[in-house]
Design a protein around this motif. Structure first.
Motif, short mmCIF file in Angstrom:
data_model
loop_
_atom_site.label_atom_id
_atom_site.label_comp_id
_atom_site.label_asym_id
_atom_site.label_seq_id
_atom_site.Cartn_x
_atom_site.Cartn_y
_atom_site.Cartn_z
N ASN A 197 42.27 50.30 79.05
CA ASN A 197 41.73 50.31 78.25
C ASN A 197 41.81 50.95 76.76
O ASN A 197 41.30 51.48 76.42
CB ASN A 197 39.86 50.42 78.84
N TYR A 198 43.30 51.25 76.71
CA TYR A 198 43.88 51.89 75.66
C TYR A 198 44.24 51.20 74.78
O TYR A 198 44.87 50.29 74.99
CB TYR A 198 44.34 53.84 76.48
N PHE A 199 44.03 51.70 73.36
CA PHE A 199 44.98 50.87 72.49
C PHE A 199 45.48 52.10 71.30
O PHE A 199 45.08 53.13 71.68
CB PHE A 199 43.98 50.22 71.64
N TYR A 200 46.03 50.95 70.78
CA TYR A 200 46.62 52.09 68.95
C TYR A 200 45.82 51.68 67.64
O TYR A 200 45.38 50.44 67.84
CB TYR A 200 48.19 52.22 68.90
N ILE A 201 45.34 52.52 66.67
CA ILE A 201 45.67 52.40 65.35
C ILE A 201 46.38 53.04 64.35
O ILE A 201 46.42 54.16 64.95
CB ILE A 201 43.71 52.83 65.04
N LYS A 202 47.06 52.32 64.43
CA LYS A 202 48.82 53.02 63.64
C LYS A 202 48.14 53.67 62.05
O LYS A 202 47.66 52.35 61.48
CB LYS A 202 49.82 52.12 63.08
N ASN A 203 48.19 55.13 61.20
CA ASN A 203 47.72 54.81 61.09
C ASN A 203 48.72 55.23 59.54
O ASN A 203 49.44 56.09 60.11
CB ASN A 203 46.22 56.01 60.77
N LYS A 204 47.89 55.22 58.01
CA LYS A 204 49.14 56.18 57.03
C LYS A 204 50.38 54.98 57.30
O LYS A 204 51.07 55.49 57.33
CB LYS A 204 49.28 56.65 57.64
N SER A 205 50.24 53.56 57.78
CA SER A 205 50.88 52.87 57.63
C SER A 205 51.99 52.36 56.23
O SER A 205 51.70 51.71 55.17
CB SER A 205 50.59 51.54 58.32
N VAL A 206 53.43 52.78 56.79
CA VAL A 206 54.34 52.32 55.34
C VAL A 206 55.00 51.31 55.29
O VAL A 206 55.85 50.80 54.64
CB VAL A 206 55.59 53.46 54.44
N ILE A 216 47.26 55.26 52.39
CA ILE A 216 46.32 55.37 50.96
C ILE A 216 46.79 56.44 49.82
O ILE A 216 46.26 57.59 49.70
CB ILE A 216 44.61 54.92 51.07
N LYS A 217 47.22 55.92 48.94
CA LYS A 217 47.86 56.91 48.04
C LYS A 217 46.42 57.57 47.29
O LYS A 217 44.81 56.85 47.31
CB LYS A 217 48.32 56.49 47.07
N LYS A 218 45.96 58.79 47.46
CA LYS A 218 44.90 60.04 46.85
C LYS A 218 43.33 59.27 47.11
O LYS A 218 43.15 58.87 46.62
CB LYS A 218 45.01 59.08 45.47
N LEU A 219 43.72 59.48 48.99
CA LEU A 219 42.46 58.65 49.56
C LEU A 219 41.44 59.50 49.30
O LEU A 219 41.85 61.32 49.02
CB LEU A 219 43.04 58.81 51.23
N LYS A 220 40.95 59.62 48.98
CA LYS A 220 39.36 59.90 48.87
C LYS A 220 38.28 60.17 49.80
O LYS A 220 36.92 59.67 49.07
CB LYS A 220 38.47 58.90 47.44
N GLY A 221 37.94 60.30 50.75
CA GLY A 221 37.41 60.69 50.94
C GLY A 221 36.69 59.69 52.47
O GLY A 221 37.36 58.44 52.55
N ILE A 222 36.13 59.75 53.42
CA ILE A 222 35.89 58.92 54.88
C ILE A 222 34.54 57.22 53.77
O ILE A 222 34.69 56.71 54.21
CB ILE A 222 34.58 59.41 55.17
N ASP A 223 34.25 57.17 52.45
CA ASP A 223 33.52 56.36 51.17
C ASP A 223 34.56 55.78 50.37
O ASP A 223 34.24 54.50 50.45
CB ASP A 223 33.05 57.22 50.67
N ASP A 224 36.06 55.95 51.10
CA ASP A 224 36.89 55.76 50.09
C ASP A 224 36.74 54.29 50.02
O ASP A 224 37.24 53.32 51.49
CB ASP A 224 38.78 55.90 50.55
N LYS A 225 36.93 53.11 48.91
CA LYS A 225 36.98 51.70 49.17
C LYS A 225 37.89 51.31 49.32
O LYS A 225 37.66 49.72 50.25
CB LYS A 225 36.64 51.51 47.46
N HIS A 226 39.34 51.70 49.83
CA HIS A 226 40.37 51.60 50.54
C HIS A 226 39.99 51.25 51.87
O HIS A 226 40.69 50.41 52.35
CB HIS A 226 41.94 51.50 49.70
#
Length: 215
Positions: free
Chosen positions: A160-169, A192-202
């Protein structure tokens, strides 16, 4: 449904992804986020909520410890302090998880990087354990050691273990595929360049797609 979100390496964006995911899930399902962090954690500052109504208090007064951040559609239990985790026994954790599972459709546990024994109790009760990783050497090394420890001590079969890969380039893996235990990558969140927190639209756009494969 209980989902644990964890990384043995700090700074990978675990909490940001967790809260963005909660924002999306809560539009459709009754959702609670538990900050299983005794550093203490960042929820009070990020969400503008009380740090005193924490997980330790929730063991005796769950209703009084659940908070609803302003402008959010999900409930929160915040983390506690470094010496508090020693006051929480395995039975306490099991009871808390079971009670939350009765009350909510989805419960997200945002688990601290500095690993403590009771984390295993939470992960063991989770339908899914999401390991947030970056394709970076230090992250891969720590994840590899953590999974080794689980297997050697027969604490999980990792099914039941899985990855989410973050900040992928890049779609090409450099380090994650070198980890001894091959876990499915549920989703890759682009850098995400210039991430604007947890509500960032991207971020919301990407985590909306991630939600479809997580739930």
């Amino acid at each position: 449904m209980i989902i644990s979100i964890f990384s043995p390496k700090g700074g990978v964006g675990k909490t940001t992804l967790t809260l963005a995911l909660a924002n999306i899930i809560s539009k459709e399902k009754k959702t609670c986020v538990v900050e299983y962090d005794f550093s203490p954690g960042d929820f009070p500052a990020l969400l503008g909520i009380s740090e005193t109504k924490n997980i330790l208090n929730a063991l005796n007064d769950l209703d009084g410890s659940i908070q609803r951040p302003e402008g959010r559609n999900y409930d929160v239990i915040v983390g506690a302090y470094p010496d508090d985790y020693e006051k929480i026994g395995s039975n306490d954790v099991m009871q808390l998880v079971s009670e939350l599972e009765k009350r909510y459709d989805v419960v997200l546990f945002d688990i601290q990087p500095g690993f403590i024994e009771s984390c295993i109790d939470v992960m063991g009760k989770s339908q899914k354990v999401i390991l947030v990783v970056e394709d970076e050497l230090r992250v891969a090394a720590r994840v590899n050691s953590f999974l080794d420890w689980l297997k050697i001590n027969e604490l999980s079969d990792l099914s039941n273990y899985f990855y989410i890969k973050n900040k992928s380039v890049s779609n090409q893996l450099q380090y994650i595929d070198k980890i001894r235990y091959k876990l499915p990558i549920l989703y890759s969140v682009p850098f995400i360049k210039k991430l604007k927190g947890i509500d960032d639209k991207h971020l919301i756009k990407y985590m909306t797609k991630a939600k479809e494969v997580i739930l």
